[in-house]
Design a protein around this motif. Structure first.
Motif, PDB file in Angstrom:
ATOM      1  N   ILE A 139       0.760  -1.437  -0.084  1.00 18.60           N
ATOM      2  CA  ILE A 139       0.019  -0.039   0.190  1.00 18.60           C
ATOM      3  C   ILE A 139       0.798   1.364  -0.089  1.00 18.60           C
ATOM      4  CG2 ILE A 139      -2.145  -1.113   1.155  1.00 18.60           C
ATOM      5  CD1 ILE A 139      -1.167   0.004   3.687  1.00 18.60           C
ATOM      6  N   LEU A 168      -6.670   2.696  -6.174  1.00 22.95           N
ATOM      7  CA  LEU A 168      -6.787   1.277  -6.691  1.00 22.95           C
ATOM      8  C   LEU A 168      -7.896   0.924  -7.676  1.00 22.95           C
ATOM      9  CD1 LEU A 168      -6.775  -1.102  -3.470  1.00 22.95           C
ATOM     10  CD2 LEU A 168      -5.698  -1.660  -5.685  1.00 22.95           C
ATOM     11  N   PRO A 195      -1.774   5.926   1.015  1.00 19.18           N
ATOM     12  CA  PRO A 195      -2.260   4.488   0.821  1.00 19.18           C
ATOM     13  C   PRO A 195      -3.661   4.422   0.573  1.00 19.18           C
ATOM     14  CG  PRO A 195      -1.171   4.681   2.856  1.00 19.18           C
ATOM     15  CD  PRO A 195      -1.262   6.067   2.416  1.00 19.18           C
ATOM     16  N   PRO A 196      -4.169   3.443  -0.051  1.00 16.75           N
ATOM     17  CA  PRO A 196      -3.684   2.513  -0.901  1.00 16.75           C
ATOM     18  C   PRO A 196      -2.831   2.909  -2.097  1.00 16.75           C
ATOM     19  CG  PRO A 196      -5.717   1.878  -1.114  1.00 16.75           C
ATOM     20  CD  PRO A 196      -5.652   3.130  -0.559  1.00 16.75           C
ATOM     21  N   CYS A 207      -5.214   0.123   7.574  1.00 19.85           N
ATOM     22  CA  CYS A 207      -3.930   0.389   6.793  1.00 19.85           C
ATOM     23  C   CYS A 207      -4.314   0.169   5.324  1.00 19.85           C
ATOM     24  CB  CYS A 207      -2.793  -0.417   7.219  1.00 19.85           C
ATOM     25  SG  CYS A 207      -3.141  -2.161   6.744  1.00 19.85           S
ATOM     26  N   THR A 208      -5.445  -0.588   5.043  1.00 20.07           N
ATOM     27  CA  THR A 208      -5.809  -0.771   3.761  1.00 20.07           C
ATOM     28  C   THR A 208      -5.213  -2.165   2.840  1.00 20.07           C
ATOM     29  OG1 THR A 208      -4.527   0.744   2.482  1.00 20.07           O
ATOM     30  CG2 THR A 208      -6.601   1.730   3.202  1.00 20.07           C
ATOM     31  N   ALA A 209      -4.163  -2.695   3.419  1.00 17.68           N
ATOM     32  CA  ALA A 209      -3.804  -3.826   2.833  1.00 17.68           C
ATOM     33  C   ALA A 209      -4.553  -4.891   2.398  1.00 17.68           C
ATOM     34  CB  ALA A 209      -2.790  -4.481   3.754  1.00 17.68           C
ATOM     35  N   ALA A 254      -6.581  -4.042  -0.675  1.00 16.34           N
ATOM     36  CA  ALA A 254      -5.532  -4.127  -1.906  1.00 16.34           C
ATOM     37  C   ALA A 254      -5.600  -5.519  -2.278  1.00 16.34           C
ATOM     38  CB  ALA A 254      -4.346  -3.570  -1.347  1.00 16.34           C
TER      39      ALA A 254
END
Lengths: 414, 400
Positions: A41, A186, A248-249, B14-16, B19
């Motif tokens: 991210i 994204l 982020p992301p 964190c948005t991981a 993704a």
């Protein structure tokens, strides 16, 4: 359990780099990872070294390297190894068809979503600011509904900066998203991955921008580690395009991670996901194996050498406990100010580093951990990345730089 | 050893997970794992909150795999899904997709029932009745085998050996793909093991949890936990060859329920390929393999990746001479158990799988290997190739 020459604990940028270097040296490598690492991210630029402990920017990363504290990881790694790590990385990206640009002799200042500029060293082609020198016309491009990205702020703040005093226009692109969740970079990148999305975007840009300009975009030029989206848009709109650094992301790190994963797969590196490494089996100063604990049972993974690259406080490689910081797998000593009240500097915007950021594991010049008395704590364990003591990456702008150099060096030492 | 409390506060936003979420990648209707899971869970702690886009979560576990803080995001989603059915009833479609075992048992009771049920499903598909019921008519429903694994196994004469393992077949292997079970028995026999099959095991409950029947799946969990305990106490390892059953029995039971003996049982549960690879580590694996001169692609099921022991099938298949195995590494196939069978999720399911289908077409292989039954169905449907369980190839190499 299966034997490897090298086990890397951690699947972030430091760990993946270490795995790539060790594999290139002919070692069998297993990566034990938990979570996908912040690279997914993050910005994907390699910030080598932006400024010194006084907050003043260096003329170049190389100039800065000559001035770092003896306790800084770069001092342990040495200038030659940092250069070799940079060469290795540039070569890997070039071979993968996604070349990065930059070198230690040049400080690159790249634009951010806040309209500021930040110092870095190695960037993907999409973030190279060279095209700015060739034009006076800049379009800050925004996308309708894209969260946390305001092109007029980018334009308004940038034009006050040296090298950015140009004529600015705003151009908006509508990805035509109907109902649904908040839009992130994204979503736009995935839209531009599609043929129809690219054509639509090109059409809209052609109607608003004049050929020969530079377009500043958020980092949305596709999700894959290649430059197809960039090239297609540049050719069709007849403008040069630069991606800015954004929150982020961010797609730039996402692309780099996928490049590394593809590379490691072809290099025969095994990656074990969801491997919660809980402890190590150590005899006479040598680590024989590390042990994972999942919801079923313990599993041990043995190797000749181990590279610990599982992050700092954020990644879980270091834990803060009342009055002390601990490293939970090997129980290595962690250097921290004696009193916890001294861990942080409450003046957030003072030009001073944060003590907690510099907390970490002390190492020798081979990146092996040191015991309290300064002797070698473990002879076949090497530390890479965020858990190293002595640097504040956020302050000095060395994010991904220390990870690259220490990941490289650790893998050269095993 | 329970790794994790279901604590949404471990989430750092964190948005991981966003993704890495395959559903989020193909549809904007889903608000994404971070928002629907931990972010809303904080709200749910204090008030009733129903999030309409929760139905898009496929429980594929990629968010859990992505999370750097160890939050069981998909499990939070499943708990919320069950809660959302407290005040509304399930559709017939959900009922059918959650209760594959019940339906298979019905078909088994009628002479020629499997044939008739398959005929009915095919007819239903071609007449558009499936779509009416909310089941995707574009893909074939898994057909029932003429003879279930249990029936075949009972007729099969094993070599008696002192070393024994207990096999948990699960519904898909038992009713739809019994050959995998028989291949497993043959491979274990070739390694000097006798296989015991416990007939009282019930469906692990995975499709029920994914469809919001949490309490009912809990009953299944209690039944299976008792039986698993019985075999554990006798000292026999219990082996699964279906990834989702394995994940459910050893991990999701612990995340969702509080049943005495679950954690101890989990220590005694093995994936088939994992067990064989452990034999290989000890130098005890029978390696009298004939060469299989072919190139295959391996697809790692998400529910296997979530279990934290790597991809044992890949390591195992590399021991077969001549066999060239490559890891597809193209992410989720999109089926996620019963998710891709829902009429309104079919397009999403196929869009998720597109990267994998393309990867298979580009590689030019005609066989894809995968440990998961529904992954194999999706790959056969989306990439038009032969699919096999890794143990089927292993058996071939032993018997050639």
């Amino acid at each position: 359990m299966r034997q490897s020459d090298v086990i890397v604990i951690g699947g972030g940028f430091a760990g993946l780099t270490a795995a790539a270097v060790a594999a290139k040296r002919g070692k069998t490598v297993t990566v034990l990872s938990k979570g996908v690492g912040t690279l997914t991210i993050s910005g994907g630029t390699i910030d080598l070294l932006g400024c010194g402990s006084d907050g003043r920017p260096f003329a170049s990363p190389a100039a800065g390297l000559a001035l770092v504290d003896p306790d800084h990881p770069y001092s342990k790694i040495g200038k030659e190894a940092v250069q070799a790590a940079v060469d290795f990385f540039l070569d890997l990206c070039e071979t993968a068809g996604f070349p990065y640009r930059g070198n230690l002799q040049e400080m690159k200042w790249i634009p951010t979503a806040a309209g500021t500029i930040k110092p870095t060293c190695l960037v993907p082609k999409t973030m190279d600011t060279a095209p700015l020198a060739e034009t006076d016309m800049v379009y800050a491009v925004g996308f309708h509904c894209l969260k946390d990205y305001y092109p007029h702020i980018v334009a308004k703040n940038l034009q006050k900066l040296p090298g950015y005093d140009k004529t600015y226009h705003i151009a908006m692109v509508d990805p035509r998203f109907t109902a649904g969740r908040d839009v992130s970079a994204l979503d736009i990148a995935r839209w531009l991955d599609t043929e129809s999305g690219r054509q639509d975007c090109i059409e809209q840009l052609r109607n608003t921008v004049k050929p020969g300009a530079v377009l500043l975009l958020p980092p949305v030029l596709g999700t894959r580690p290649d430059y197809q989206v960039l090239q297609e848009l540049e050719q069709a709109v007849r403008c040069r395009i630069i991606e800015t650094v954004a929150l982020p992301p961010a797609m730039t790190g996402f692309r780099l991670r996928n490049l590394l994963l593809d590379h490691l797969k072809s290099a025969g590196v095994r990656i074990v996901e969801q491997a919660f490494v809980a402890k190590a089996i150590v005899e006479n100063g040598r680590c024989l194996a590390v042990v994972t604990q999942n919801s079923d049972r313990e599993r041990s993974y043995s190797a000749q050498a181990f590279i610990l690259a599982n992050g700092g406080f954020y990644g879980g490689g270091l834990l803060a406990e009342p009055g002390k910081a601990v490293e939970p797998i090997f129980h290595l000593p962690v250097k921290a100010p004696a009193s916890q009240t001294q861990w942080s500097n409450p003046r957030l915007f003072s030009r001073e580093q944060q003590p907690f950021a510099k907390i970490g594991i002390a190492v020798d010049s081979t990146l092996r951990p040191l015991a309290e008395n300064g002797s070698l704590a473990l002879e076949n364990v090497y530390i890479a990345g965020r858990s190293l003591a002595g640097y504040d990456f956020c302050f000095e702008k060395s994010g991904n730089g220390v990870a690259l150099a220490s990941g490289y060096q650790a893998a050269m030492m095993v | 050893m329970k790794i994790q409390h279901n604590n949404p506060d471990s989430c750092t936003a964190c948005t991981a997970c966003i993704a890495q979420c395959p559903v989020t990648a193909v549809t904007r209707k889903f608000r994404g794992p971070k928002m629907v899971g931990p972010a809303l869970e904080r709200m749910r702690l204090s008030q009733e909150d129903t999030e309409p886009s929760l139905e898009y979560c496929s429980n594929c576990k990629n968010c859990d795999i992505a999370c750097p803080s160890g939050v069981p995001i998909s499990t939070l989603n499943m708990l919320a899904r069950a809660k959302s059915f407290k005040n509304r009833s399930h559709s017939l479609r959900d009922d059918m997709l959650a209760h594959g075992e019940k339906m298979a048992k019905l078909a088994e009771k009628i002479p020629g029932g499997a044939f008739l049920a398959n005929l009915g499903m095919n007819l239903g598909g071609s007449l558009g009745l499936m779509n009416l019921a909310g089941i995707a008519g574009e893909r074939p429903l898994p057909s029932y085998a003429a003879e279930s694994f249990l029936r075949q196994f009972k007729k099969f004469k094993q070599q008696s050996c002192p070393d024994k393992v207990v096999f948990y077949p699960g519904c898909f292997i038992n009713y739809n793909d019994p050959q995998v079970g028989m291949d497993f028995v043959a491979v274990m026999q070739a390694n000097g093991y006798e296989v015991i099959v416990e007939e009282d095991f019930v469906c692990c409950g995975s499709p029920m949890v994914a469809t919001g029947y949490l309490d009912e799946a809990g009953e299944q969990a209690r039944t299976n936990t008792e039986l698993l305990k019985k075999w554990r106490q006798q000292g026999y390892p219990v082996i699964t060859c279906c990834t989702s059953c394995g994940l459910m029995l050893k991990q999701e039971y612990q995340e969702l329920y509080d049943i005495e003996g679950m954690a101890e049982n989990a220590r005694n549960l093995y994936d088939g390929c994992e067990f064989l690879l452990l034999l290989a580590d000890k130098g005890k694996l029978n390696t009298h393999f004939a060469a299989l001169e072919e190139k295959v692609l391996y697809h790692a099921p998400c529910h296997l990746r979530a279990q934290g022991f790597g991809l044992p099938a890949l390591d195992l298949l590399e021991l077969i001479p001549g066999l060239r195995v490559e890891n597809a590494g193209a992410g989720c196939c999109g089926i996620a158990g019963n998710y891709g069978f829902k009429a309104d999720k079919y397009d999403i399911s196929m869009a998720i799988g597109e990267k994998l289908f393309q990867r298979i077409k580009d590689s030019g292989v005609d066989t894809v290997v995968s440990d998961c039954g529904t992954c194999r169905l999706q790959i056969a449907h989306g990439a038009k190739v032969e699919t096999v369980h890794p143990l089927t190839l292993l058996r071939r190499a032993y018997e050639r």
